[in-house]
Design an enzyme around this catalytic site. Structure first.
Site, PDB file in Angstrom:
ATOM      1  N   ARG A   1      13.696  92.435 -54.285  1.00  0.00           N
ATOM      2  CA  ARG A   1      13.542  93.846 -53.922  1.00  0.00           C
ATOM      3  C   ARG A   1      12.088  94.166 -53.569  1.00  0.00           C
ATOM      4  O   ARG A   1      11.815  94.911 -52.623  1.00  0.00           O
ATOM      5  CB  ARG A   1      14.029  94.683 -55.095  1.00  0.00           C
TER       6      ARG A   1
ATOM      7  N   ASP B   1      25.428  99.469 -50.040  1.00  0.00           N
ATOM      8  CA  ASP B   1      25.498 100.756 -50.726  1.00  0.00           C
ATOM      9  C   ASP B   1      26.539 101.627 -50.040  1.00  0.00           C
ATOM     10  O   ASP B   1      26.824 101.443 -48.856  1.00  0.00           O
ATOM     11  CB  ASP B   1      24.139 101.466 -50.709  1.00  0.00           C
TER      12      ASP B   1
HETATM   13  O1  CP3 Z   1      26.095  95.120 -57.787  1.00  0.00           O
HETATM   14  C1  CP3 Z   1      26.746  95.951 -57.133  1.00  0.00           C
HETATM   15  O2  CP3 Z   1      27.564  96.722 -57.652  1.00  0.00           O
HETATM   16  C2  CP3 Z   1      26.648  95.940 -55.624  1.00  0.00           C
HETATM   17  C3  CP3 Z   1      25.859  96.888 -54.950  1.00  0.00           C
HETATM   18  C4  CP3 Z   1      26.024  98.402 -55.099  1.00  0.00           C
HETATM   19  C5  CP3 Z   1      24.905  99.267 -55.103  1.00  0.00           C
HETATM   20  N1  CP3 Z   1      25.354 100.554 -55.051  1.00  0.00           N
HETATM   21  C6  CP3 Z   1      23.510  98.827 -55.123  1.00  0.00           C
HETATM   22  C7  CP3 Z   1      22.441  99.796 -55.463  1.00  0.00           C
HETATM   23  C8  CP3 Z   1      27.170  99.203 -55.111  1.00  0.00           C
HETATM   24  C9  CP3 Z   1      28.628  98.781 -55.173  1.00  0.00           C
HETATM   25  C10 CP3 Z   1      26.728 100.560 -55.062  1.00  0.00           C
HETATM   26  C11 CP3 Z   1      27.643 101.718 -55.001  1.00  0.00           C
HETATM   27  C12 CP3 Z   1      27.090 103.072 -55.060  1.00  0.00           C
HETATM   28  N2  CP3 Z   1      25.938 103.545 -54.500  1.00  0.00           N
HETATM   29  C13 CP3 Z   1      27.757 104.169 -55.652  1.00  0.00           C
HETATM   30  C14 CP3 Z   1      29.126 104.099 -56.291  1.00  0.00           C
HETATM   31  C15 CP3 Z   1      29.106 103.511 -57.646  1.00  0.00           C
HETATM   32  C16 CP3 Z   1      28.410 104.359 -58.679  1.00  0.00           C
HETATM   33  O3  CP3 Z   1      27.410 103.871 -59.221  1.00  0.00           O
HETATM   34  O4  CP3 Z   1      28.883 105.459 -58.944  1.00  0.00           O
HETATM   35  C17 CP3 Z   1      26.948 105.299 -55.490  1.00  0.00           C
HETATM   36  C18 CP3 Z   1      27.237 106.701 -55.992  1.00  0.00           C
HETATM   37  C19 CP3 Z   1      25.794 104.896 -54.752  1.00  0.00           C
HETATM   38  C20 CP3 Z   1      24.683 105.757 -54.270  1.00  0.00           C
HETATM   39  C21 CP3 Z   1      23.378 105.360 -54.824  1.00  0.00           C
HETATM   40  N3  CP3 Z   1      22.735 104.170 -54.529  1.00  0.00           N
HETATM   41  C22 CP3 Z   1      22.545 106.088 -55.702  1.00  0.00           C
HETATM   42  C23 CP3 Z   1      22.890 107.445 -56.272  1.00  0.00           C
HETATM   43  C24 CP3 Z   1      21.412 105.320 -55.933  1.00  0.00           C
HETATM   44  C25 CP3 Z   1      20.209 105.726 -56.721  1.00  0.00           C
HETATM   45  C26 CP3 Z   1      20.410 105.608 -58.169  1.00  0.00           C
HETATM   46  C27 CP3 Z   1      19.927 104.274 -58.647  1.00  0.00           C
HETATM   47  O5  CP3 Z   1      20.670 103.600 -59.385  1.00  0.00           O
HETATM   48  O6  CP3 Z   1      18.801 103.923 -58.260  1.00  0.00           O
HETATM   49  C28 CP3 Z   1      21.556 104.090 -55.224  1.00  0.00           C
HETATM   50  C29 CP3 Z   1      20.609 102.971 -55.179  1.00  0.00           C
HETATM   51  C30 CP3 Z   1      21.124 101.600 -55.491  1.00  0.00           C
HETATM   52  N4  CP3 Z   1      22.305 101.086 -55.042  1.00  0.00           N
HETATM   53  C31 CP3 Z   1      20.450 100.592 -56.233  1.00  0.00           C
HETATM   54  C32 CP3 Z   1      21.265  99.455 -56.217  1.00  0.00           C
HETATM   55  C33 CP3 Z   1      20.980  98.108 -56.816  1.00  0.00           C
HETATM   56  C34 CP3 Z   1      19.059 100.720 -56.859  1.00  0.00           C
HETATM   57  C35 CP3 Z   1      18.043 100.822 -55.780  1.00  0.00           C
HETATM   58  C36 CP3 Z   1      16.827  99.902 -55.891  1.00  0.00           C
HETATM   59  O7  CP3 Z   1      16.932  98.692 -56.124  1.00  0.00           O
HETATM   60  O8  CP3 Z   1      15.758 100.448 -55.676  1.00  0.00           O
END
Ligand code: CP3
Length: 346
Positions: free
Chosen positions: A38, A75
């Site tokens: 990352r 995502d």
């Molecule tokens: O390992 C896995 O599950 C695969 C990848 C995955 C991510 N997001 C990576 C991610 C999946 C399947 C998602 C789905 C996702 N994304 C959802 C549905 C599932 C849930 O958690 O309710 C939603 C609502 C999102 C939208 C989203 N993406 C938000 C609100 C955020 C910020 C909050 C946070 O956790 O940082 C993300 C970012 C995100 N998506 C990260 C990851 C690994 C973190 C970002 C980073 O590495 O900087």
């Protein structure tokens, strides 16, 4: 004849001796190797759209914990990007999505750019398939149209998504149009993932629980049913997991009407109740360890894991968490739970 992979068999309704498992958000910031990859990117979306790096982080958790499923690293918010809305992830702030709450903005969403803009994701799928352990299944995914609409109407994360719920009440026709566009885009995007090699699909409707029963039927169940029908028609052998978080008493109509192969279960719902919501003997359930137990209490997480596995009886099922891992999750806890599930037999 090649034997069906254990996760695919379970999703299709076959209850084996061992219960297959994977975890929502199994890739991510609780892993130092994820943080290293990352840190080498310009931002979170850059990671999602760089196939070599996205494929690497997809596979990282399997090297440590040997899950039966790898979930594609991407995502749910790549769909608005594919439709031409601006999406950014500000460091430490989460997603910032261009607000699409006018007729002009909703009509301007462009279905014709989804496949081209999201082509790197298909390339990630192909790369993962080349290095996936042969017993493991590659799970593709997309957000449910309602959950993606929540971010497109509110512009950022929240707990209530009042802007989205108010829009659905005040502008039901425009809301229908937005949901229809997202449904079409999602079908196209998931077909692209399957054609590239995804072997199962999960639909994440994380904010389903915010809706009244009537709204749930309109904005969660109906579009999911359309997606399932379309995929069943074009790709009849690909099982679909529907995860409508917070569905509660809507879980049964959701399971019945959408026809998903597998019902995703959150930690607020008992497995007994979810099993009771199945509409045919081949429908299966997936869940539902509390991700906070996984993060903060290993002994209790192990006890709860055993209780969940026992509650399945001889029903076809997949073990998972009830919602995604949080970044504080200790690797040793994931190791302990994974080993326990892997060794457990009915
Ligand atoms: O390992 C896995 O599950 C695969 C990848 C995955 C991510 N997001 C990576 C991610 C999946 C399947 C998602 C789905 C996702 N994304 C959802 C549905 C599932 C849930 O958690 O309710 C939603 C609502 C999102 C939208 C989203 N993406 C938000 C609100 C955020 C910020 C909050 C946070 O956790 O940082 C993300 C970012 C995100 N998506 C990260 C990851 C690994 C973190 C970002 C980073 O590495 O900087």
């Amino acid at each position: 004849m090649s034997k069906e992979k254990i996760l695919i068999a379970a999703l299709k309704g076959i209850a084996g001796e061992r219960v297959p498992f994977w975890f929502m958000r199994q890739a991510g910031r609780y892993l130092p190797e994820y943080k290293r990859v990352r840190a080498s990117t310009k931002g979170f979306l850059d990671l999602c759209f760089t196939p070599e790096k996205a494929a690497e982080v997809t596979l990282q958790p399997l090297r440590r914990f040997h899950m039966d499923g790898a979930i594609l690293f991407s995502d749910i918010l790549v769909i608005p990007h594919g439709l031409g809305a601006n999406v950014a992830f500000a460091e430490g702030e989460g997603p910032i999505v261009e607000v699409c709450d006018t007729r002009e903005k909703i009509m301007a969403l462009d279905l014709s750019t989804v496949r081209t803009k999201l082509a790197p994701v298909a390339e990630t799928v192909r790369l993962v398939k080349e290095s996936l352990p042969e017993e493991a299944t590659l799970i593709g995914f997309a957000g449910g149209p309602w959950t993606v609409a929540c971010y497109m109407l509110q512009g950022r994360s929240g707990k209530e998504f009042a802007a989205a719920r108010a829009f659905a009440i005040r502008e039901p026709r425009l809301m229908q149009r937005l949901i229809d566009t997202l449904t079409e885009a999602t079908i196209d995007y998931l077909r692209m993932q399957i054609d590239a090699g995804a072997e199962a699909i999960q639909i994440f409707d994380s904010w389903a629980g915010l809706l009244t029963p009537d709204q749930f039927a309109l904005w969660v169940t109906a579009p999911t049913q359309k997606i399932v029908e379309a995929l069943n028609k074009s790709h009849p052998h690909i099982p679909i997991i529907g995860f409508a978080k917070g569905a509660a008493l809507q879980l049964k109509p959701y399971a019945q009407q959408t026809g998903v192969n597998c019902i995703g279960v959150d930690q607020q719902t008992s497995m007994e109740f979810a099993l009771h919501c199945r509409t045919n003997p081949l429908q299966t359930v997936q869940g539902n360890l509390d991700p906070l137990l996984m993060a903060f209490d290993r002994d209790e997480a192990l006890r709860q894991t055993e209780a969940i596995l026992k509650s399945l009886g001889n029903m076809p099922a997949v073990f998972n968490v009830g919602h995604g891992f949080i970044p504080e999750t200790p690797i040793e806890n994931v190791e302990a739970v994974s080993e326990f599930v892997r060794a457990w037999r009915r």
